[in-house]
Design a protein around this motif. Structure first.
Motif, PDB file in Angstrom:
ATOM      1  N   ILE A 182       0.934  -1.223  -0.006  1.00 61.62           N
ATOM      2  CA  ILE A 182      -0.084  -0.071  -0.075  1.00 61.62           C
ATOM      3  C   ILE A 182       0.995   1.313   0.133  1.00 61.62           C
ATOM      4  N   GLY A 183       1.104   1.618  -0.924  1.00 59.36           N
ATOM      5  CA  GLY A 183       2.101   3.055  -1.315  1.00 59.36           C
ATOM      6  C   GLY A 183       3.352   2.542  -0.934  1.00 59.36           C
ATOM      7  N   THR A 184       3.872   3.272   0.093  1.00 61.55           N
ATOM      8  CA  THR A 184       5.309   2.890   0.650  1.00 61.55           C
ATOM      9  C   THR A 184       5.324   2.019   1.803  1.00 61.55           C
ATOM     10  N   LYS A 185       4.257   1.265   1.937  1.00 59.61           N
ATOM     11  CA  LYS A 185       4.235   0.090   3.223  1.00 59.61           C
ATOM     12  C   LYS A 185       3.756  -1.154   2.723  1.00 59.61           C
ATOM     13  N   LEU A 186       4.820  -1.991   3.053  1.00 55.85           N
ATOM     14  CA  LEU A 186       4.751  -3.486   2.723  1.00 55.85           C
ATOM     15  C   LEU A 186       4.406  -4.102   3.936  1.00 55.85           C
ATOM     16  N   TYR A 187       3.071  -4.829   3.758  1.00 54.62           N
ATOM     17  CA  TYR A 187       2.421  -5.670   4.880  1.00 54.62           C
ATOM     18  C   TYR A 187       2.965  -7.027   4.656  1.00 54.62           C
ATOM     19  N   VAL A 188       3.481  -7.579   5.667  1.00 52.77           N
ATOM     20  CA  VAL A 188       3.883  -9.046   5.650  1.00 52.77           C
ATOM     21  C   VAL A 188       3.067  -9.885   6.697  1.00 52.77           C
ATOM     22  N   ALA A 189       2.197 -11.201   6.400  1.00 54.27           N
ATOM     23  CA  ALA A 189       1.682 -11.894   7.333  1.00 54.27           C
ATOM     24  C   ALA A 189       2.562 -12.727   7.882  1.00 54.27           C
ATOM     25  N   THR A 190       2.762 -12.938   9.381  1.00 54.30           N
ATOM     26  CA  THR A 190       3.728 -13.680   9.777  1.00 54.30           C
ATOM     27  C   THR A 190       3.218 -14.595  11.331  1.00 54.30           C
ATOM     28  N   LYS A 191       3.843 -15.193  11.696  1.00 55.51           N
ATOM     29  CA  LYS A 191       3.609 -15.883  13.005  1.00 55.51           C
ATOM     30  C   LYS A 191       3.373 -14.756  14.233  1.00 55.51           C
ATOM     31  N   ALA A 192       4.115 -13.632  13.913  1.00 61.57           N
ATOM     32  CA  ALA A 192       4.046 -12.721  15.232  1.00 61.57           C
ATOM     33  C   ALA A 192       2.786 -11.684  15.035  1.00 61.57           C
ATOM     34  N   GLY A 193       2.587 -11.499  13.863  1.00 58.36           N
ATOM     35  CA  GLY A 193       1.502 -10.658  13.401  1.00 58.36           C
ATOM     36  C   GLY A 193       1.678 -10.217  11.846  1.00 58.36           C
ATOM     37  N   ILE A 194       1.307  -8.705  11.633  1.00 55.35           N
ATOM     38  CA  ILE A 194       1.504  -8.319  10.553  1.00 55.35           C
ATOM     39  C   ILE A 194       2.744  -7.370  10.567  1.00 55.35           C
ATOM     40  N   VAL A 195       3.565  -7.816   9.891  1.00 49.81           N
ATOM     41  CA  VAL A 195       4.901  -7.027   9.824  1.00 49.81           C
ATOM     42  C   VAL A 195       4.781  -5.733   9.037  1.00 49.81           C
ATOM     43  N   VAL A 196       5.404  -4.530   9.186  1.00 48.20           N
ATOM     44  CA  VAL A 196       5.082  -3.326   8.247  1.00 48.20           C
ATOM     45  C   VAL A 196       6.506  -3.012   8.061  1.00 48.20           C
ATOM     46  N   ILE A 197       6.628  -2.946   6.824  1.00 47.37           N
ATOM     47  CA  ILE A 197       8.120  -2.389   6.111  1.00 47.37           C
ATOM     48  C   ILE A 197       7.967  -1.054   5.397  1.00 47.37           C
TER      49      ILE A 197
END
Length: 360
Positions: A182-197
């Motif tokens: 989403i624009g300049t944010k990459l959301y990644v689904a992981t065991k800990a939750g949704i990591v935002v890069i």
């Protein structure tokens, strides 16, 4: 086997940018051709993946289009997922062996050399005009209390969008699966939750990890609705709604979600989130399958489609049709195309392990 912080963009742009693979970035509207590239995952041990092309105007399917377009050569892998860019190139995430094959989505003609560098158990891909992002499990794992593997050194591999040259890897923890740009944010689904890069920073730092206190288990997949809210699947719980402008988890909806990869998508107009779930008996034989719809506004849950064994779901932004299949990993699956209410439109033979649908 297996949009940025600027949400002040038009609804039409959101829908066009998102629904090609249920995890797309913010991009201009491009003309659609009412076509769906159907991914038949194949049997992992047999490298029997194939592609089918479904025409939503004529409701006809053409199977094994990759072989036909490329001199009879098979893709020679398992196809896990895919993504279609603005030029209508399809990026196919494969493993056994690990690679990303690039084809013309309409003709299935192979485009250049497959990406193989710095991939290890790749799972999902998305991108923009600058970069491609690929989630990878890697190979190191532990066995959890339920005797499932957890891949503890998962990462995002980043490639140049034009040259496909490798740029960088970002470690994201355990079991990286679905990704959403989403624009300049990459959301990644992981065991800990949704990591935002933060993708605007050349070092690609992790800025936060989003998790709702009432969501158990791992996050598996991501999609976005017409209101600009992100939805994450947590198979142990259901769905979690997220506000991307603040990176906060808003609410939990209890709905059955597939426990393997937790794949979800948004329906044709972005008003509902679709999940699928198959129940199995004690001998691991499928007994009943359902496609569920969660209203993105009211959060009410309804059952749309029932069957015997579903292994994926997709929804066309062109027609509103919903795609799934009675899946088989030993013979050809049966594609099921229904209208937005769940009424059957077309049933057709596809390939082995029919699982994903890319619309353009």
């Amino acid at each position: 086997s297996r949009l940025s912080a600027t949400l002040a963009i038009t609804l039409t742009t959101i829908i066009a940018a998102t629904f090609t693979s249920c995890s797309k970035d913010e991009t201009p509207v491009i003309p659609s051709e009412n076509l769906a590239l159907v991914i038949n995952q194949g049997n992992f041990t047999e490298q029997s993946a194939s592609l089918s092309l479904y025409d939503e105007t004529s409701n006809t399917i053409t199977n094994r289009v990759y072989e036909t377009a490329n001199g009879g050569i098979s893709i020679g892998a398992t196809i896990i997922s895919g993504w279609v860019d603005n030029s209508k190139n399809a990026f196919l995430v494969c493993n056994y062996p690990d690679k990303i094959e690039i084809i013309d989505a309409k003709t299935a003609v192979k485009q250049g050399t497959a990406i193989t560098d710095h991939l290890s158990n790749p799972r999902a891909i998305t991108g923009d005009a600058t970069n491609l992002y690929v989630s990878n499990w890697s190979t190191e794992y532990v066995v959890n209390e339920n005797y499932f593997y957890e891949y503890i050194n998962s990462y995002i591999a980043i490639f140049d969008a034009v040259t496909h040259a490798y740029k960088k890897s970002v470690a994201v923890g355990t079991d990286a699966e679905g990704i959403l740009l989403i624009g300049t944010k990459l959301y990644v689904a992981t065991k800990a939750g949704i990591v935002v890069i933060n993708t605007s920073d050349p070092s690609f730092p992790i800025v936060t990890t989003i998790r709702h206190p009432n969501a158990a288990g791992s996050a598996k997949n991501l999609t976005i609705d017409k209101y600009g809210k992100i939805w994450a699947s947590f198979p142990a719980t259901g769905l979690v709604q997220i506000e991307p402008s603040t990176n906060t988890a808003l609410s939990v909806v209890n709905v059955p979600v597939d426990g393997m990869d937790g794949y979800i998508c948004t329906d044709g107009d972005g008003s509902r989130i679709l999940t699928y779930y198959t129940t199995f008996n004690s001998s691991w034989m499928p007994e009943e399958a359902k496609i569920y719809a969660v209203d993105a506004s009211t959060k009410t849950v309804s059952t749309l489609i029932t069957g015997n064994y579903f292994y994926g779901v997709g929804a066309s932004p062109n027609t509103g049709n919903i795609f799934t299949a009675e899946v088989s990993f030993s013979s050809n699956s049966v594609l099921k195309v229904s209208d937005s209410s769940g009424a059957l439109v077309k049933s057709a033979t596809a390939g082995i392990g029919t699982s994903r649908y890319l619309f353009f």
